[in-house]
Write a protein that holds these residues in place. Sequence first.
Motif, mmCIF file in Angstrom:
data_model
loop_
_atom_site.group_PDB
_atom_site.id
_atom_site.type_symbol
_atom_site.label_atom_id
_atom_site.label_comp_id
_atom_site.label_asym_id
_atom_site.label_seq_id
_atom_site.Cartn_x
_atom_site.Cartn_y
_atom_site.Cartn_z
ATOM 1 N N GLU A 160 -10.347 0.937 0.075
ATOM 2 C CA GLU A 160 -9.037 1.163 -0.692
ATOM 3 C C GLU A 160 -7.955 1.538 0.640
ATOM 4 O O GLU A 160 -6.966 1.645 0.292
ATOM 5 C CB GLU A 160 -9.249 1.970 -1.918
ATOM 6 C CG GLU A 160 -10.038 1.391 -3.009
ATOM 7 C CD GLU A 160 -9.573 2.140 -4.241
ATOM 8 O OE1 GLU A 160 -8.832 3.155 -4.337
ATOM 9 O OE2 GLU A 160 -10.348 1.788 -5.146
ATOM 10 N N ARG A 202 -2.379 -2.418 -5.404
ATOM 11 C CA ARG A 202 -3.543 -3.187 -4.848
ATOM 12 C C ARG A 202 -3.421 -4.403 -4.169
ATOM 13 O O ARG A 202 -2.693 -5.243 -4.674
ATOM 14 C CB ARG A 202 -4.498 -3.510 -6.138
ATOM 15 C CG ARG A 202 -4.977 -2.020 -6.883
ATOM 16 C CD ARG A 202 -5.792 -2.421 -8.221
ATOM 17 N NE ARG A 202 -5.148 -3.047 -9.187
ATOM 18 C CZ ARG A 202 -4.166 -2.712 -9.988
ATOM 19 N NH1 ARG A 202 -4.008 -1.369 -10.064
ATOM 20 N NH2 ARG A 202 -3.633 -3.321 -10.860
ATOM 21 N N GLN A 234 -7.291 -4.332 0.848
ATOM 22 C CA GLN A 234 -8.404 -3.327 0.167
ATOM 23 C C GLN A 234 -9.261 -4.194 0.061
ATOM 24 O O GLN A 234 -10.427 -3.921 0.248
ATOM 25 C CB GLN A 234 -7.714 -2.807 -1.148
ATOM 26 C CG GLN A 234 -6.314 -1.913 -0.616
ATOM 27 C CD GLN A 234 -6.000 -1.395 -1.883
ATOM 28 O OE1 GLN A 234 -5.437 -2.012 -2.760
ATOM 29 N NE2 GLN A 234 -5.709 0.230 -2.247
ATOM 30 N N ASN A 240 -6.539 -5.638 8.926
ATOM 31 C CA ASN A 240 -7.612 -4.834 8.768
ATOM 32 C C ASN A 240 -8.126 -4.292 9.947
ATOM 33 O O ASN A 240 -8.194 -3.125 10.175
ATOM 34 C CB ASN A 240 -8.610 -5.298 7.921
ATOM 35 C CG ASN A 240 -8.259 -5.271 6.298
ATOM 36 O OD1 ASN A 240 -7.180 -4.892 6.138
ATOM 37 N ND2 ASN A 240 -8.920 -5.798 5.652
ATOM 38 N N ARG A 288 0.713 -1.321 0.064
ATOM 39 C CA ARG A 288 -0.048 0.158 0.035
ATOM 40 C C ARG A 288 0.829 1.294 0.191
ATOM 41 O O ARG A 288 0.487 2.259 -0.486
ATOM 42 C CB ARG A 288 -1.021 -0.096 1.137
ATOM 43 C CG ARG A 288 -2.162 -1.171 1.190
ATOM 44 C CD ARG A 288 -2.851 -0.950 -0.008
ATOM 45 N NE ARG A 288 -3.423 0.365 -0.097
ATOM 46 C CZ ARG A 288 -3.486 1.123 -1.378
ATOM 47 N NH1 ARG A 288 -2.757 0.644 -2.243
ATOM 48 N NH2 ARG A 288 -3.867 2.169 -1.322
#
Length: 282
Positions: free
Chosen positions: A117, A88, A122, A102, A83
């Motif tokens: 994103e 991606r 993502q 996350n 990132r």
Amino acid sequence: MSRLIFILLDGLRYDVALSSMGFLNHLIEADKAALYLVKAELPTLSRPGYATLFSGTNSSIHEITTNTYLKPSPVPSLFHLAREKNLRTAAAAYSWISELYNRAPFNPLTEREQENEENPIQFGRFYFEDSYPCTHLFADAESLRKKYDPHLLLIHPMSIDFKGHLYGGDSKEYQQEVMFVDSLLASLIPVWCREGYHIIITSDHGMDEKGMHGGNTLKERQVPLFTITPLIEAGYYRHEIPQTAIAPLAARMMQLENVMPLPFKTWPGWQEEKIVAFKKAR
């Protein structure tokens, strides 16, 4: 920028991968893949193993020592590095991966499908039952790959680990599941190779004959590392390499070495001449 598919076959023992994965071993004999013997870090548990695989550090550094750890990883991961380069990222994986990278704790009602994103991962399709079929999981992964064209795609089935816990690592059922996953890979890897992906296939830990892991036996600690990439010469490499070498290797494949932070450099073999040329130490 190079693209990598990272396949984490949870609970896969080295000796069973060597004896039962006919397609992957065919690729080695055809000079299209390499196989290494990896020594998994202690404790041989899943959540600490995930943290090691994606950070290149052991539990004394990333401080994830149990499966009950319910916070995001405190050290950078491959997803964070990607990132930083505006690449991606995507994952079809067990919910613990979402919790590490996350958000924790995982909410199965709202977080099975994730598209944000701003997250390290993502685009995610996260399952939360160990019995989730690997056929569904690979379909989830292919959907993500085709829709988002990620530079880093994690594919993480739990079915081998699940059968090992039910029947034991020496059982017919465990071996059958390993062979079945190999047959699924046989239908997908040729497609990925034609599209130019680097591919890593490895495991977090092995499985003993009683269906257990967490300890220090060879059946729990010895796991495979298959690589399909022009960066590494094909063949069987019998010398043992540390599990902490895998994240730096993946970063090299993705050309992320110029953003590689200090934790990734804790293994002295992270340098390019040692990662890319493992063949010198056969």
